[in-house]
Design a protein around this motif. Structure first.
Motif, short mmCIF file in Angstrom:
data_model
loop_
_atom_site.label_atom_id
_atom_site.label_comp_id
_atom_site.label_asym_id
_atom_site.label_seq_id
_atom_site.Cartn_x
_atom_site.Cartn_y
_atom_site.Cartn_z
N ILE A 323 -140.14 29.88 -46.04
CA ILE A 323 -140.84 28.78 -46.68
C ILE A 323 -141.64 27.99 -45.65
O ILE A 323 -141.16 27.72 -44.54
N LEU A 324 -142.86 27.62 -46.03
CA LEU A 324 -143.66 26.65 -45.28
C LEU A 324 -143.80 25.41 -46.16
O LEU A 324 -144.05 25.55 -47.37
N ALA A 325 -143.65 24.24 -45.59
CA ALA A 325 -143.73 23.01 -46.38
C ALA A 325 -144.55 21.97 -45.65
O ALA A 325 -144.55 21.91 -44.41
N LEU A 326 -145.24 21.15 -46.41
CA LEU A 326 -146.00 20.04 -45.85
C LEU A 326 -145.44 18.74 -46.40
O LEU A 326 -145.29 18.57 -47.61
N SER A 327 -145.11 17.82 -45.49
CA SER A 327 -144.63 16.50 -45.89
C SER A 327 -145.55 15.44 -45.32
O SER A 327 -146.13 15.61 -44.23
N ARG A 328 -145.70 14.36 -46.06
CA ARG A 328 -146.63 13.31 -45.68
C ARG A 328 -146.08 12.50 -44.52
O ARG A 328 -144.94 12.03 -44.54
#
Length: 379
Positions: A323-328
């Motif tokens: 999984i790749l995830a982007l968080s603010r």
């Protein structure tokens, strides 16, 4: 603009980083001098040994590719076929011309293991703008379908997704919430990945056809489809009303109970797992390599449970088993990765599996995940 970076499995040169060796850190992609000046990356897909990217250049979409072309998955008449060596940089592809649609513009892309799919739109100035879906590459599980799929008059290809061996396309007419959609599926079918009947017998003893040609699926759509994600042999569909349709192989518990979840904003499927985002991030299915991103590592049938995410998770991408995830983070988004990492596809400088999301220390605006490969637009 941000630059495209990649890491992970690269035996076919599919990462387009100038060589054909795996890398465990995000590395800038190389674009051949034959590519037009690129304005933005529209989409990207990657599988076993090839990658496609759809870019905007000179106000129009252009199709580029990298990797091996042993099955013609990158087209017949292009620079890639002039050498037996893998193409280790992105180069323009000739798939539209090869399939008899020279001058048509690519608008959607998808891929299965060694097969490519491109939705093409007729050129500006055509009496009626029409679209087709063309397929090139291997046909081990009927992925080529009929080679060319022609939507009905007035329809466009709104969504096009490939799994390991099956494909779904959403064909749409009209616009807005009142638009009409129908779903076409083809390819591998033995494990129910093309059977949306929620009451179907999923037992091993059930005899199923091995493959299906392009077939309209019998779906009740109370709300428009906004996204599709396909695992190795299961299918997820996200509706605009926040509900999820799920069917196919459930031997790992990858689809159990998903139809009962509400307020979902994003979905993702690894080969044997499912991921949903609503007020929290959830995972279920196989966790043999920590790909569910939680403490029950090694579990082959993990029930749905929450995933710990630092900050607010904005979006994520599901690869084969990572999984790749982007968080603010203030005005930027941090790039986090976790799961299976045999080829360095987590971009952390090693090949150790990660049973939780780890901050890579990089900022990205968009991510894609493929077969043991990761891609990011790095700021």
């Amino acid at each position: 603009m941000p630059t495209l970076h990649a890491c992970g499995s690269n035996g076919g040169g599919q990462l387009a980083i100038g060589h054909a060796h795996d890398v465990a850190t995000f590395t800038p992609c190389v674009f051949d001098s034959s590519c037009p000046p690129i304005e933005r990356v529209v989409d990207l897909v990657s599988t076993a040994s090839h990658a496609l990217t759809l870019v905007s250049a000179d106000g129009h979409n252009q199709l580029l590719g990298a990797g091996t072309n042993t099955h013609g998955q990158l087209g017949k008449v292009c620079a890639l076929t002039q050498s037996v060596q893998a193409a280790t940089s992105f180069r323009p592809l000739s798939i539209a011309r090869d399939t008899g649609f020279e001058g048509w513009e690519p608008v959607k892309i998808a891929a299965t293991w060694t097969t490519s799919f491109v939705a093409l739109e007729s050129p500006d100035g055509s009496a009626v703008r029409t679209q087709v879906i063309v397929a090139v590459g291997s046909d081990d599980f009927g992925e080529l379908g009929s080679g060319i799929i022609r939507p009905k008059e007035g329809e466009r290809v709104e969504h096009l997704r490939g799994g390991q061996r099956h494909v779904l396309a959403v064909l749409t007419s009209g616009s807005g919430d009142g638009r009409k959609q129908r779903v076409i599926g083809w390819g591998a079918a033995r494990r129910g990945e093309l059977d949306p009947n929620p009451h179907a017998d999923r037992g091993k003893s059930k005899a199923r056809v091995r493959t299906l040609p392009p077939t309209e699926l019998a779906l009740d759509l109370p709300s428009p489809i906004v996204d599709i994600s396909l695992g190795a042999s299961h299918t997820l569909i996200l509706l605009a009303n926040g509900r999820v349709l799920a069917w196919g192989n459930n031997l790992k518990g990858q689809i159990t109970g998903l139809r009962d979840v509400a307020d979902v904003s994003a979905i993702g499927a690894t080969w044997n797992g499912s991921y949903i985002l609503n007020d929290q991030f959830w995972s279920q299915g196989s966790n043999t390599h920590g790909q569910l991103l939680r403490s029950d590592t090694g579990e082959t049938h993990g029930p749905r449970a929450t995933v710990t995410v630092a900050g607010g998770l904005e979006t994520f991408a599901a690869g084969s088993e990572h999984i790749l995830a982007l968080s603010r983070a203030s005005s930027r988004m941090d790039l986090w990765t976790g799961g299976w990492n045999e080829h360095g596809n987590l971009g952390l400088g090693n090949t150790a599996d990660g049973a939780q999301l780890v901050n890579t220390g990089m900022h990205a605006s968009r991510v894609w995940a493929g077969c043991a490969a990761s891609w990011a637009l790095i700021e």
